[in-house]
Design a protein around this motif. Structure first.
Motif, PDB file in Angstrom:
ATOM      1  N   PRO A 109       5.731  -3.742 -12.804  1.00 37.34           N
ATOM      2  CA  PRO A 109       5.989  -4.408 -14.092  1.00 37.34           C
ATOM      3  C   PRO A 109       7.476  -4.477 -14.399  1.00 37.34           C
ATOM      4  N   ASP A 110       7.857  -5.517 -15.142  1.00 32.14           N
ATOM      5  CA  ASP A 110       9.264  -5.656 -15.535  1.00 32.14           C
ATOM      6  C   ASP A 110       9.483  -5.371 -17.012  1.00 32.14           C
ATOM      7  N   ASN A 111       8.435  -4.868 -17.691  1.00 31.21           N
ATOM      8  CA  ASN A 111       8.592  -4.440 -19.074  1.00 31.21           C
ATOM      9  C   ASN A 111       7.633  -3.297 -19.362  1.00 31.21           C
ATOM     10  N   VAL A 112       7.928  -2.550 -20.411  1.00 34.31           N
ATOM     11  CA  VAL A 112       7.097  -1.407 -20.804  1.00 34.31           C
ATOM     12  C   VAL A 112       5.972  -1.897 -21.698  1.00 34.31           C
ATOM     13  N   ASN A 113       4.729  -1.643 -21.278  1.00 31.09           N
ATOM     14  CA  ASN A 113       3.587  -2.067 -22.090  1.00 31.09           C
ATOM     15  C   ASN A 113       2.400  -1.161 -21.797  1.00 31.09           C
ATOM     16  N   ALA A 114       1.417  -1.184 -22.682  1.00 28.51           N
ATOM     17  CA  ALA A 114       0.286  -0.266 -22.593  1.00 28.51           C
ATOM     18  C   ALA A 114      -0.567  -0.521 -21.358  1.00 28.51           C
ATOM     19  N   SER A 115      -0.763  -1.772 -20.981  1.00 24.99           N
ATOM     20  CA  SER A 115      -1.627  -2.072 -19.844  1.00 24.99           C
ATOM     21  C   SER A 115      -1.021  -1.581 -18.528  1.00 24.99           C
ATOM     22  N   SER A 116       0.304  -1.680 -18.390  1.00 22.51           N
ATOM     23  CA  SER A 116       0.962  -1.193 -17.170  1.00 22.51           C
ATOM     24  C   SER A 116       0.840   0.317 -17.051  1.00 22.51           C
ATOM     25  N   GLU A 160      -1.545   2.121 -18.386  1.00 17.69           N
ATOM     26  CA  GLU A 160      -2.949   2.430 -18.135  1.00 17.69           C
ATOM     27  C   GLU A 160      -3.320   2.194 -16.672  1.00 17.69           C
ATOM     28  N   ARG A 171       2.961   7.738 -18.586  1.00 18.89           N
ATOM     29  CA  ARG A 171       3.566   6.622 -19.296  1.00 18.89           C
ATOM     30  C   ARG A 171       4.692   6.040 -18.442  1.00 18.89           C
ATOM     31  N   GLN A 172       5.103   4.828 -18.770  1.00 17.18           N
ATOM     32  CA  GLN A 172       6.285   4.264 -18.134  1.00 17.18           C
ATOM     33  C   GLN A 172       7.538   4.906 -18.716  1.00 17.18           C
ATOM     34  N   PRO A 190      10.931   0.264 -16.652  1.00 22.48           N
ATOM     35  CA  PRO A 190       9.497  -0.051 -16.536  1.00 22.48           C
ATOM     36  C   PRO A 190       8.959   0.092 -15.124  1.00 22.48           C
TER      37      PRO A 190
END
Length: 498
Positions: A303-310, A312, A363-364, A369
């Motif tokens: 991933p190239d950004n921090v998000n909940a799905s990445s 998970e 977490r990331q 990320p």
């Protein structure tokens, strides 16, 4: 001594000509009134306080007359105003509760006629006027700048030419806006004014423990401008203005020196944040593409950004590894504490007993990320010496820090840096800071470090490397954190306080 305190936050309701409210005006007035008791603890202060609906045109005129009449040649008259003020092309005016937006000049009060001229004609020889007047909101709502403009500096200059002990302090320079800020719960200028007058701003105090006209002027000029620039999303500036009549500097008040001893080494309770949960932890970092089961052939991607799905998805890749680790600690807990299966609660990433709770978070990394953080955490539920020895046997060199989460709003970045700069000078060590990341790290002179992650609301006492559980506890115990009245508890039992 007489103090006239006027503040209008909410103006008289009306269908037409409703004047907009002034955020935090009441809080500003209350704080200023309280500061007077700290400024002049040995004086009887005759207060005339007119707030909101009490600050009608008639009441304000009568109150100012009463205050001037009560002030003799050896007395000090203090005037404080928080509300809307403006220059109508002829004079400086302040609004009152029953002012009307469709006839501002006719329903507002002329400052010269209200205060300055009567003082000149009275026996009063000493006047301090503090005016936090906000004109921009009126300009936006009611009129063009040709009719309603910011307060004029010329009139104040003319008044302070008289040979009296007079200081007039304005919240901003003509042409600028006076701001309030939710982060302070006050007007920015009034907040810093009260900080100074209460003796809480060392930069406003001269070498003789006195706040003078010049020291207050210089402090407000610097601190207000800096706060607006650093903490508010506006390109505009707010530069306070001050005019004094005396040829030489004059003292406003004496600041009582603090009788408390200097904080001892490793005492950081002066930052006064409220501690929440406290636990032992270690953070392991791995590259996202190095996680077990990650495969680009299966169309997995970094991933190239921090998000909940990445986060998970990373957790799902680590699921088997985490389950095995929980199972290993489960077996050790049964052996060391002689527990039965029903005595232990387990989940996908948790292990619960009457003695401790262990869990693993994934977490990331907030700054990267493409990197994953695996956080192993432990909270202690029984602090008996035997229990601590048993926990040390189970977990060994798993952890490298004690973490405290901040409850509610924590200390601001500047306060932390200033405190740690003092510690660095007094006791040695090394300080690193990043305002962009809202992180401050202080390296103790001997071993370990203190990390403030204000963006994440965590404060950690860290060892140089993973250590035994008891060694981490020994490192953390001498460090005093939290508020003096509510220090951090490194273990759950109430008797274990720093």
């Amino acid at each position: 001594m007489t103090a006239i305190i006027i503040a209008i936050e909410d103006y008289q309701s009306g269908r037409n000509g409703q004047i907009p409210s002034v955020d935090y005006a009441k809080a500003d007035a209350e704080a200023f009134s309280a500061a007077l008791d700290q400024m002049f603890p040995d004086n009887d202060i005759h207060r005339i306080e007119l707030i909101d609906s009490a600050a009608t045109s008639m009441n304000v005129q009568d109150g100012v007359k009463e205050g001037i009449h009560a002030t003799g040649p050896d007395d000090l008259l203090i005037f404080y105003y928080a509300g809307h003020g403006f220059h109508n092309g002829t004079s400086n005016l302040i609004t009152v509760w029953d002012s009307n937006g469709h006839n501002l000049s006719g329903t507002s009060l002329n400052l010269r006629a209200l205060l300055f001229d009567p003082v000149e004609k009275s026996p009063c020889q000493r006047l301090l006027a503090f005016i936090d007047a906000r004109a921009e909101d009126l300009e936006d709502q009611f009129s063009s700048r040709s009719v309603v403009s910011n307060m004029s500096e010329i009139e104040f200059k003319e008044f302070v030419k008289v040979d009296q002990y007079v200081g007039i302090f304005l919240s901003c320079t003509p042409g600028q806006k006076s701001y309030g800020h939710a982060g302070l719960g006050h007007g920015v200028w009034s907040y810093h004014l009260v900080q100074a007058l209460s003796g809480k701003a060392p930069d406003a105090i001269d070498a003789y423990s006195v706040i003078t006209d010049a020291s207050l002027r210089d402090y407000l000029g610097t601190s207000v401008r800096r706060y607006v620039t650093k903490n508010m999303s506006t390109a505009a500036q707010q530069t306070p203005l001050a005019r004094m009549s005396a040829t030489n500097r004059f003292a406003i008040c004496h600041v009582k020196e603090d009788d408390e001893p200097v904080a001892p080494e490793n005492d950081f309770t002066g930052l006064s944040f409220k501690p929440d949960t406290t636990y032992f932890s270690h953070i392991e970092t791995r590259s996202y593409d190095r996680l077990p089961g990650f495969s680009r052939s299966k169309k997995h991607f970094v991933p190239d950004n921090v998000n909940a799905s990445s986060a998970e998805f990373a957790r799902s890749l680590l699921e088997e590894e985490i389950a095995e680790e929980i199972e290993d600690y489960y077996k050790e807990a049964k052996r060391v504490f002689r527990l039965r299966r029903d005595d232990i609660g387990t989940g996908d990433d948790t292990l619960d007993t009457d003695y401790f709770r262990f869990w693993i978070e994934v977490r990331q990394t907030p700054d990267d990320p493409a990197e994953i953080q695996i956080m192993r955490c432990l909270s202690v539920r029984n602090d008996s010496e035997e229990n601590l020895q048993d926990i040390d046997e189970i977990f060994g060199i798993t952890f490298d820090r004690v973490v405290c989460r901040i409850r509610g709003r924590g200390p601001d970045f500047d306060s932390v840096v200033r405190r740690l700069e003092d510690v660095e000078i007094e006791y040695g060590g090394t300080l690193e800071e990043s305002e962009r990341k809202q992180r401050v790290t202080y390296y103790f002179p001997e071993k370990g470090r203190l990390e403030f992650d204000l963006a994440d609301g965590r404060i950690s006492i860290c060892a140089e490397r993973k250590s035994g559980f008891l060694d981490i506890l020994e490192l953390a115990t001498p460090v005093a954190l939290g508020a003096p009245q509510e220090p951090i508890k490194y273990l759950s039992d109430d008797s274990q306080r720093v």
